[in-house]
Design a protein around this motif. Structure first.
Motif, PDB file in Angstrom:
ATOM      1  N   LYS A 215      -8.503   5.830  -7.840  1.00  0.00           N
ATOM      2  CA  LYS A 215      -7.434   5.980  -8.597  1.00  0.00           C
ATOM      3  C   LYS A 215      -7.334   5.099  -9.511  1.00  0.00           C
ATOM      4  O   LYS A 215      -6.439   5.107 -10.286  1.00  0.00           O
TER       5      LYS A 215
ATOM      6  N   ARG B 104       0.891   4.141  -2.747  1.00  0.00           N
ATOM      7  CA  ARG B 104       0.494   5.630  -2.377  1.00  0.00           C
ATOM      8  C   ARG B 104       1.880   6.552  -2.910  1.00  0.00           C
ATOM      9  O   ARG B 104       1.571   7.749  -3.194  1.00  0.00           O
TER      10      ARG B 104
ATOM     11  N   TYR C  57      -9.978  -0.061   1.307  1.00  0.00           N
ATOM     12  CA  TYR C  57      -9.364   1.362   0.675  1.00  0.00           C
ATOM     13  C   TYR C  57     -10.180   1.664  -0.533  1.00  0.00           C
ATOM     14  O   TYR C  57      -9.729   1.333  -1.596  1.00  0.00           O
TER      15      TYR C  57
ATOM     16  N   GLU D  69       0.909  -1.228   0.009  1.00  0.00           N
ATOM     17  CA  GLU D  69       0.107  -0.063   0.251  1.00  0.00           C
ATOM     18  C   GLU D  69       1.010   1.333  -0.070  1.00  0.00           C
ATOM     19  O   GLU D  69       0.668   2.227  -0.754  1.00  0.00           O
ATOM     20  N   LYS D  70       1.899   1.142   0.734  1.00  0.00           N
ATOM     21  CA  LYS D  70       2.811   2.389   0.889  1.00  0.00           C
ATOM     22  C   LYS D  70       3.235   2.740  -0.570  1.00  0.00           C
ATOM     23  O   LYS D  70       3.508   3.818  -0.999  1.00  0.00           O
TER      24      LYS D  70
END
Length: 154
Positions: free
Chosen positions: A150, A113, A144, A109-110
């Motif tokens: 996105k 992002r 999420y 996830e990081k």
């Protein structure tokens, strides 16, 4: 939307979009000009005490949650939908209490992002197979919603 409501009878006297329009209507209808009658003052003659109330539209929880997503308030969305459950297990573990799995999904996830959108690059950074990254993204999209918005079709 604003309403002018009687304090005792709860009667709705007037509705308007702005409080100023409502107040103007109130003054136009309940003030008397004594200058015309030979007096020297203006008086306010209302049938009862009144209050101006702001009316909020009633929405279903689904509509409210969709509005939160549209406005980008993802933390509030998660707070409402998840309640008081263990955040790490619910978001990253899919119900499994496995720290290794949770930490891997946090890293994926990081990286996403940070702007890395290639599955191959993410798999290389995390040192796992591409199919594992695909599976982790499917799990992360459930919690999420911003990953769905996105276009995270990685």
């Amino acid at each position: 939307m604003f309403r002018l409501i009687g304090m005792i009878s709860k009667k709705i006297y007037y509705e308007a979009e702005n409080a100023s329009d409502l107040n103007k209507w109130r003054l136009d209808n309940f003030t008397e000009d004594h200058h015309k009658k030979g007096g020297a003052a203006t008086s306010y003659e209302a049938p009862e005490a009144m209050v101006i109330v702001k009316v909020k539209p009633i929405k279903s929880q689904k509509e409210y949650l969709n509005d939160l997503l549209d406005e980008g308030k993802f933390e509030e969305y998660r707070r409402i939908t998840m309640g008081k459950s263990n955040r790490d297990i619910e978001i990253y573990g899919g119900g499994k209490d496995n720290p290794k799995l949770i930490n891997r999904r946090k890293k994926i996830e990081k990286l996403f992002r940070q702007g890395i959108t290639s599955i191959a690059e993410i798999a290389d950074e995390v040192h796992v197979a591409i199919s594992t990254v695909n599976h982790d993204f499917r799990v992360l999209r459930k919690t999420y919603p911003e990953l769905r918005q996105k276009g995270a079709r990685l």
